[in-house]
Design an enzyme around this catalytic site. Structure first.
Site, PDB file in Angstrom:
ATOM      1  N   THR A  38       0.840  -1.191   0.000  1.00  0.00           N
ATOM      2  CA  THR A  38       0.000   0.000   0.000  1.00  0.00           C
ATOM      3  C   THR A  38       0.877   1.243   0.000  1.00  0.00           C
ATOM      4  O   THR A  38       1.867   1.329   0.723  1.00  0.00           O
ATOM      5  CB  THR A  38      -0.914   0.031   1.248  1.00  0.00           C
ATOM      6  OG1 THR A  38      -0.113   0.128   2.434  1.00  0.00           O
ATOM      7  CG2 THR A  38      -1.779  -1.213   1.324  1.00  0.00           C
ATOM      8  N   GLY A  64       1.184  -0.953  11.124  1.00  0.00           N
ATOM      9  CA  GLY A  64       0.769  -0.538  12.456  1.00  0.00           C
ATOM     10  C   GLY A  64      -0.734  -0.601  12.637  1.00  0.00           C
ATOM     11  O   GLY A  64      -1.457  -1.241  11.857  1.00  0.00           O
ATOM     12  N   GLU A 279      -6.106   7.028  12.880  1.00  0.00           N
ATOM     13  CA  GLU A 279      -6.486   7.944  11.812  1.00  0.00           C
ATOM     14  C   GLU A 279      -7.537   8.926  12.322  1.00  0.00           C
ATOM     15  O   GLU A 279      -8.640   8.516  12.686  1.00  0.00           O
ATOM     16  CB  GLU A 279      -7.040   7.168  10.610  1.00  0.00           C
ATOM     17  CG  GLU A 279      -6.054   6.186  10.001  1.00  0.00           C
ATOM     18  CD  GLU A 279      -4.806   6.859   9.478  1.00  0.00           C
ATOM     19  OE1 GLU A 279      -4.927   7.980   8.916  1.00  0.00           O
ATOM     20  OE2 GLU A 279      -3.712   6.289   9.631  1.00  0.00           O
TER      21      GLU A 279
END
Length: 314
Positions: A38, A64, A279
């Protein structure tokens, strides 16, 4: 049936020799293990879609907490039941690896891949978060307030140098300038309104490099664990700040408001950031629900995040 796995690997770990060796050894044992890297947002979803179309049995998130959350969310977006979706596994390669640490998933790539072969996939819950009309998923912990600001502000260079300790260092630097968030947090049997400095909504237990916000959370009980740390004043503020500087996060237990429920709503007077598996998502209102048994995941025997009654059945 021959084993067919897919490793979705964060591009930052593309040159990791230990990962390369582990993949080679697994292939030598007869498992078909494909690797996808990715590089930008959306890659994980595309690779998960591809894995499902290819009939892959297990999708491994190599990275992670953010990579794990992105892969888990991509799987959850499919309408199929957990039993018909590929199982999920983790190869912890991040800075903090909060989920893997709490779940005692081995951090070595060889050991992480061996775990898949030696365990059955266990049904786990996910958190579904609705914010401004957009749906998000969270496998570990949704956090807001002080912990979120620390995670967002921690420098990448500092993280590489100090690992999880970087979050504590950044937190210490921020202790004198915590801005409380005015919010209304309410759900089944719980109604809290006031100014908070930290908020934790746990499927898992810890975030931000080891800050344990939801110490009793389980990932297979159909419930989310809620922790609210209200604004601190006077002597209590001084005491907790001192203990936090010493790395003693248990100080928060003195002031924490806790509850366990199926769903909760968080409404803030001003837009606030809620950190979902590393995020940040910003909104004034969040609707969070625990979705029971949404995925299956390979976890260690006696994993602390599994309910004891469920462990006895394994």
């Amino acid at each position: 049936m021959a084993k067919h796995w897919r490793l979705i690997l964060n591009g930052k770990s593309a040159g990791d020799d230990a990962v390369r060796d582990a993949v080679g050894a697994t292939r030598a044992e007869g498992t078909r293990l494909d690797v996808r890297l990715t590089w930008e947002r959306g890659d994980a979803q595309r690779y998960v879609d591809e894995a499902i179309a290819d009939g892959v049995q297990c999708v491994i998130a190599g990275g992670g907490d953010g990579t794990l959350g992105e892969v888990a969310g991509a799987l959850a977006e499919h309408h199929e039941d957990a039993d018909t979706l590929p199982a999920l596994a983790a190869m912890p390669l991040g800075t903090a690896n909060d989920f893997a640490t709490a779940a005692t998933i081995p951090t070595g790539p060889h050991e992480a891949l061996r775990l898949i072969s030696t365990t059955k996939a266990h049904a786990i819950d996910l958190l579904r978060v609705e914010a401004d009309g957009t749906r998000h998923w969270c496998i570990n912990l949704a956090s807001g307030g002080f912990g979120t600001e620390v995670t967002v502000e921690t420098d990448d260079g500092l993280k590489k140098l100090l690992g999880g300790l970087a979050y504590l260092v950044t937190g210490i630097a921020r202790m004198g300038r915590i801005d409380p968030i005015a919010a209304h947090v309410h759900g089944e049997g719980f109604d809290w309104r006031g100014a908070l400095i930290a908020l934790g909504l746990g499927n898992g237990r810890q975030a931000g490099g080891g800050q344990i916000l939801c110490p009793d959370a389980r990932i297979d009980d159909g419930l989310l664990d809620l922790t609210v740390i209200p604004e601190l004043e006077g002597e209590m503020a001084t005491t907790v700040a001192t203990l936090m500087r010493e790395g003693r996060s248990a100080a928060l237990e003195r002031v924490a408001e806790r509850a366990r429920m199926r769903a909760v709503m968080v409404e803030a007077e001003q837009p606030m950031a809620l950190n979902l598996d590393g995020e940040p998502v910003q909104a004034r209102r969040f609707d969070i629900a625990c979705v029971p048994a949404r995925l299956r995941m390979h976890l260690p025997e006696h994993c602390p995040l599994l309910a004891p009654a469920r462990l006895a059945l394994r």
